[in-house]
Scaffold this motif. Structure first.
Motif, short mmCIF file in Angstrom:
data_model
loop_
_atom_site.label_atom_id
_atom_site.label_comp_id
_atom_site.label_asym_id
_atom_site.label_seq_id
_atom_site.Cartn_x
_atom_site.Cartn_y
_atom_site.Cartn_z
N LEU A 72 0.83 -1.21 0.00
CA LEU A 72 0.00 0.00 0.00
C LEU A 72 0.85 1.26 0.00
O LEU A 72 0.42 2.30 -0.48
CB LEU A 72 -0.95 0.00 1.21
CG LEU A 72 -1.97 -1.15 1.24
CD1 LEU A 72 -2.77 -1.10 2.54
CD2 LEU A 72 -2.90 -1.10 0.03
N SER A 73 2.08 1.15 0.53
CA SER A 73 2.97 2.31 0.55
C SER A 73 3.99 2.24 -0.61
O SER A 73 4.95 3.01 -0.64
CB SER A 73 3.70 2.41 1.89
OG SER A 73 4.57 1.31 2.06
N VAL A 74 3.75 1.33 -1.56
CA VAL A 74 4.54 1.22 -2.80
C VAL A 74 6.02 0.93 -2.52
O VAL A 74 6.90 1.46 -3.17
CB VAL A 74 4.36 2.47 -3.70
CG1 VAL A 74 4.81 2.17 -5.12
CG2 VAL A 74 2.92 2.94 -3.72
N ASP A 75 6.29 0.09 -1.53
CA ASP A 75 7.65 -0.29 -1.17
C ASP A 75 7.90 -1.70 -1.74
O ASP A 75 7.99 -2.67 -1.00
CB ASP A 75 7.79 -0.26 0.35
CG ASP A 75 9.22 -0.41 0.81
OD1 ASP A 75 10.10 -0.62 -0.05
OD2 ASP A 75 9.46 -0.30 2.01
N PHE A 76 8.00 -1.80 -3.08
CA PHE A 76 7.90 -3.09 -3.74
C PHE A 76 9.03 -4.06 -3.43
O PHE A 76 8.79 -5.26 -3.35
CB PHE A 76 7.75 -2.90 -5.25
CG PHE A 76 6.47 -2.22 -5.64
CD1 PHE A 76 5.27 -2.58 -5.05
CD2 PHE A 76 6.47 -1.21 -6.58
CE1 PHE A 76 4.08 -1.96 -5.39
CE2 PHE A 76 5.29 -0.58 -6.93
CZ PHE A 76 4.08 -0.95 -6.34
N GLY A 101 3.00 -12.59 -7.11
CA GLY A 101 2.76 -12.54 -8.55
C GLY A 101 2.20 -11.20 -9.00
O GLY A 101 2.57 -10.68 -10.07
N GLN A 102 1.32 -10.63 -8.19
CA GLN A 102 0.75 -9.32 -8.51
C GLN A 102 1.83 -8.24 -8.60
O GLN A 102 1.79 -7.37 -9.47
CB GLN A 102 -0.30 -8.91 -7.47
CG GLN A 102 -1.58 -9.69 -7.54
CD GLN A 102 -2.37 -9.36 -8.77
OE1 GLN A 102 -2.29 -10.04 -9.78
NE2 GLN A 102 -3.12 -8.29 -8.72
N ILE A 103 2.80 -8.30 -7.70
CA ILE A 103 3.89 -7.32 -7.71
C ILE A 103 4.73 -7.50 -8.96
O ILE A 103 5.04 -6.53 -9.66
CB ILE A 103 4.79 -7.47 -6.45
CG1 ILE A 103 4.00 -7.23 -5.19
CG2 ILE A 103 5.99 -6.53 -6.54
CD1 ILE A 103 3.46 -5.84 -5.04
N HIS A 104 5.10 -8.75 -9.27
CA HIS A 104 5.90 -9.00 -10.47
C HIS A 104 5.14 -8.54 -11.73
O HIS A 104 5.73 -7.94 -12.62
CB HIS A 104 6.28 -10.47 -10.58
CG HIS A 104 7.36 -10.88 -9.61
ND1 HIS A 104 8.62 -10.34 -9.65
CD2 HIS A 104 7.37 -11.76 -8.58
CE1 HIS A 104 9.36 -10.87 -8.69
NE2 HIS A 104 8.62 -11.72 -8.02
N TYR A 105 3.83 -8.78 -11.76
CA TYR A 105 3.00 -8.34 -12.89
C TYR A 105 3.03 -6.82 -12.98
O TYR A 105 3.22 -6.25 -14.06
CB TYR A 105 1.59 -8.85 -12.72
CG TYR A 105 0.64 -8.35 -13.78
CD1 TYR A 105 0.64 -8.93 -15.06
CD2 TYR A 105 -0.24 -7.30 -13.52
CE1 TYR A 105 -0.22 -8.47 -16.04
CE2 TYR A 105 -1.09 -6.84 -14.51
CZ TYR A 105 -1.08 -7.42 -15.76
OH TYR A 105 -1.92 -6.95 -16.73
N ARG A 106 2.84 -6.17 -11.85
CA ARG A 106 2.80 -4.70 -11.83
C ARG A 106 4.15 -4.09 -12.24
O ARG A 106 4.20 -3.05 -12.90
CB ARG A 106 2.41 -4.21 -10.43
CG ARG A 106 2.23 -2.72 -10.38
CD ARG A 106 1.52 -2.28 -9.13
NE ARG A 106 1.48 -0.83 -9.10
CZ ARG A 106 0.97 -0.12 -8.16
NH1 ARG A 106 0.41 -0.72 -7.13
NH2 ARG A 106 0.97 1.19 -8.20
N LEU A 107 5.24 -4.73 -11.84
CA LEU A 107 6.56 -4.22 -12.19
C LEU A 107 6.95 -4.55 -13.64
O LEU A 107 7.88 -3.96 -14.16
CB LEU A 107 7.61 -4.79 -11.24
CG LEU A 107 7.50 -4.34 -9.79
CD1 LEU A 107 8.53 -5.04 -8.93
CD2 LEU A 107 7.66 -2.82 -9.68
N GLY A 108 6.21 -5.49 -14.24
CA GLY A 108 6.47 -5.83 -15.64
C GLY A 108 7.45 -6.87 -15.83
O GLY A 108 8.52 -7.07 -15.87
#
Length: 108
Positions: A72-76, A101-108
């Motif tokens: 939520l604080s974008v600290d990926f 998986g959602q993070i990896h997807y969002r980061l591309g």
């Protein structure tokens, strides 16, 4: 065995419950601090890579929940580390695979 008296484990669980309550109240930063306190207490009692401890699933949830709050604080980078650590402690915690998986997807 690394077990402390049950009262210490109960105190540790209380910290986890406080973190959940803080999250429900929308106090994300405070909840991250409480989840970190829970993780630190757990690892002090059981060791960092304890096998078969009854609270190990809860430890995995703590890492997962803290990861979500960091998301939520974008600290990926820290988010991925928390989700990965959750899976170290409970390989069957499907939500941690999904979240990572959602993070990896969002980061591309």
């Amino acid at each position: 065995s690394h077990s402390l008296p049950v009262s210490h484990e109960g105190d540790t669980m209380e910290v986890f419950e406080q973190a959940k309550k803080l999250t429900e109240l929308g106090l994300e930063k405070e909840a991250v601090i409480k989840y970190t306190e829970f993780i630190d207490r757990y690892e002090a009692i059981h060791g960092e890579k304890a096998e078969g401890e009854p609270l190990r699933h809860v430890l995995a949830l703590a890492y997962n929940n803290r990861g979500h709050l960091k998301y939520l604080s974008v600290d990926f980078e820290e988010v991925i580390a928390d989700y990965t650590e959750a899976l170290v402690h409970d390989r069957k915690l499907a939500v941690a695979y999904y979240n990572r998986g959602q993070i990896h997807y969002r980061l591309g």
